[in-house]
Design an enzyme around this catalytic site. Structure first.
Site, PDB file in Angstrom:
ATOM      1  CB  SER A  64      -1.208   0.116   0.933  1.00  0.00           C
ATOM      2  OG  SER A  64      -0.124   0.368   2.471  1.00  0.00           O
ATOM      3  CG  ASP A 356      -4.285   5.580   7.360  1.00  0.00           C
ATOM      4  OD1 ASP A 356      -2.821   5.389   7.698  1.00  0.00           O
ATOM      5  OD2 ASP A 356      -4.342   4.947   6.076  1.00  0.00           O
ATOM      6  CG  HIS A 359      -0.807   3.580   4.964  1.00  0.00           C
ATOM      7  ND1 HIS A 359      -2.054   3.340   5.407  1.00  0.00           N
ATOM      8  CD2 HIS A 359      -0.408   2.708   3.873  1.00  0.00           C
ATOM      9  CE1 HIS A 359      -2.239   2.078   4.322  1.00  0.00           C
ATOM     10  NE2 HIS A 359      -1.616   1.600   4.049  1.00  0.00           N
TER      11      HIS A 359
END
Length: 382
Positions: A64, A356, A359
């Site tokens: 991600s 978040d 990340h």
């Protein structure tokens, strides 16, 4: 008792969010990204049309941290960022699938290499020939080197990412022919970020591996996957590759919440595992670089120290919030739990190290990428 209560909170939040999202309307379509890319370049004045590119293309694999939207249309996974507040500071406030408030490291790297303003995903967009010639990202959020990791969350495996690269290569041949395709791939910067989800999620947050592997044995398992990937990428023509180690996993907000006790300290066991992996990975890369039959220069990108610096001493860099994400409570929200329909978002994102609970923000990524370019990219002799 504290860990048990944290787990109960996590389970309740996951179930509630999953039920809500099952009836939710569709989020932003990945095909909107082409318009967004153009708008981003024009709005921020970023780009490199007047400078000579340092490489032919940027080719990205991983999780991600480097997935700009390949997971968007995967029907069987919740590991997506194609909903607000992701993209909060992107052009038009569009959630493209990037796990950040705006840009990701591949975008910033593409700019530093004088290639283009943004690096798009392989999937879910209609590429122009120019897009393909200068590279794309094949990354899939939440994947890893442990074969179980992508299976648990129904995302693409690292082997599937290599298969996407094979399709990409065939597209290049159709555009510019075999000889030029070989030149582009040989002159490309390959960038790989993977492994963190294996430790943070599969090992420390599920019962499926920890019962059968101690940390050294699990690191060995990850190294088998990493070596296989490196050899397969080299066989496909990669000649210069930046291969990223793990960050201090225990200092990520979600891991502080789950394993850091009442004061949410950096969790030492997770950081120990990350450091053990990093040491073993450097040894592996050293062996491969010394092997005359291995035809790729691999440079190890150590991001542990710079991310630990930001997560522990970020005030030195102007950050005022180091241990909470910007989304919701900042304790646990990520992917489907970080949803603007149910969670608020902080006012000043640039004061947060993390967007978040997992990340970093774009501003933190900018510092990390700058660190990489100062310390490791020169070793690649671009």
């Amino acid at each position: 008792m504290m860990i048990t209560s944290r787990w109960r909170m996590l389970v309740v939040m996951v179930v509630a969010a999953a039920m809500a999202m099952a009836a939710a309307p569709a989020m932003v379509c990945g095909r909107d990204l082409n318009q967004t890319v153009t708008a981003q370049a024009m709005q921020q004045g970023q780009g490199s049309s007047n400078k000579k590119p340092l490489v032919t293309a940027l080719i990205v694999f991983g999780d991600s941290i480097v997935d700009p939207g390949n997971n968007n249309n995967l029907p069987s996974t919740r590991m997506k960022a194609n909903h607000a507040p992701y993209g909060k500071d992107f052009a038009g406030h569009v959630a493209t699938g990037r796990f950040s408030n705006a840009l990701l490291p591949p975008d910033l790297i593409a700019q530093r290499l004088n290639l283009k303003p943004l690096l798009g995903p392989w999937l879910n967009v209609e590429h122009t020939p120019e897009d393909l010639l200068t590279g794309v990202s094949f990354a899939s959020g939440a994947t890893g080197f442990d074969p179980l990791t992508p299976q648990l969350v129904n995302v693409f495996t690292m082997d599937q990412e290599l298969e996407f690269f094979d399709e990409y290569r065939r597209r290049l041949v159709g555009i510019v022919g075999e000889a030029e395709t070989r030149r582009i791939i040989a002159g490309a910067f390959f960038f790989v970020v993977s492994g963190t989800d294996d430790l943070a999620n599969t090992y420390f947050m599920t019962p499926y591996r920890a019962g059968d592997y101690d940390i050294p044995a699990y690191v060995d398992l990850l190294l088998v996957g990493a070596e296989a990937f490196l050899r397969n990428a080299s066989a496909r023509g990669a000649r210069k590759m930046g291969f990223t180690g793990m960050p201090p996993i225990g200092c990520v907000p979600s891991q502080r919440t789950i394993g850091g006790g009442p004061r949410r300290r950096c969790e030492a066991r997770r950081n120990y595992a990350a450091l053990m992996y990093n040491k073993a990975l450097q040894q592996l890369i050293g062996r491969l670089n010394a092997d005359p039959t291995f035809h790729t220069l691999v440079v190890y990108f150590d991001i542990y120290d710079i991310i630990e610096e930001l997560a522990v001493h970020g005030d030195r860099w102007g950050f005022t919030e180091l241990t909470h994400g910007c989304c919701g409570s900042g304790l646990i929200e990520v992917t489907m739990l970080c949803d603007a329909r149910y969670m608020g978002v902080c006012d000043d994102v640039d004061k947060h190290v993390f967007f978040d609970s997992y990340h970093p923000t774009q501003r933190a990524y900018e510092i990390i990428v700058d660190y990489i370019f100062k310390n490791y990219v020169p070793l690649m002799h671009l």
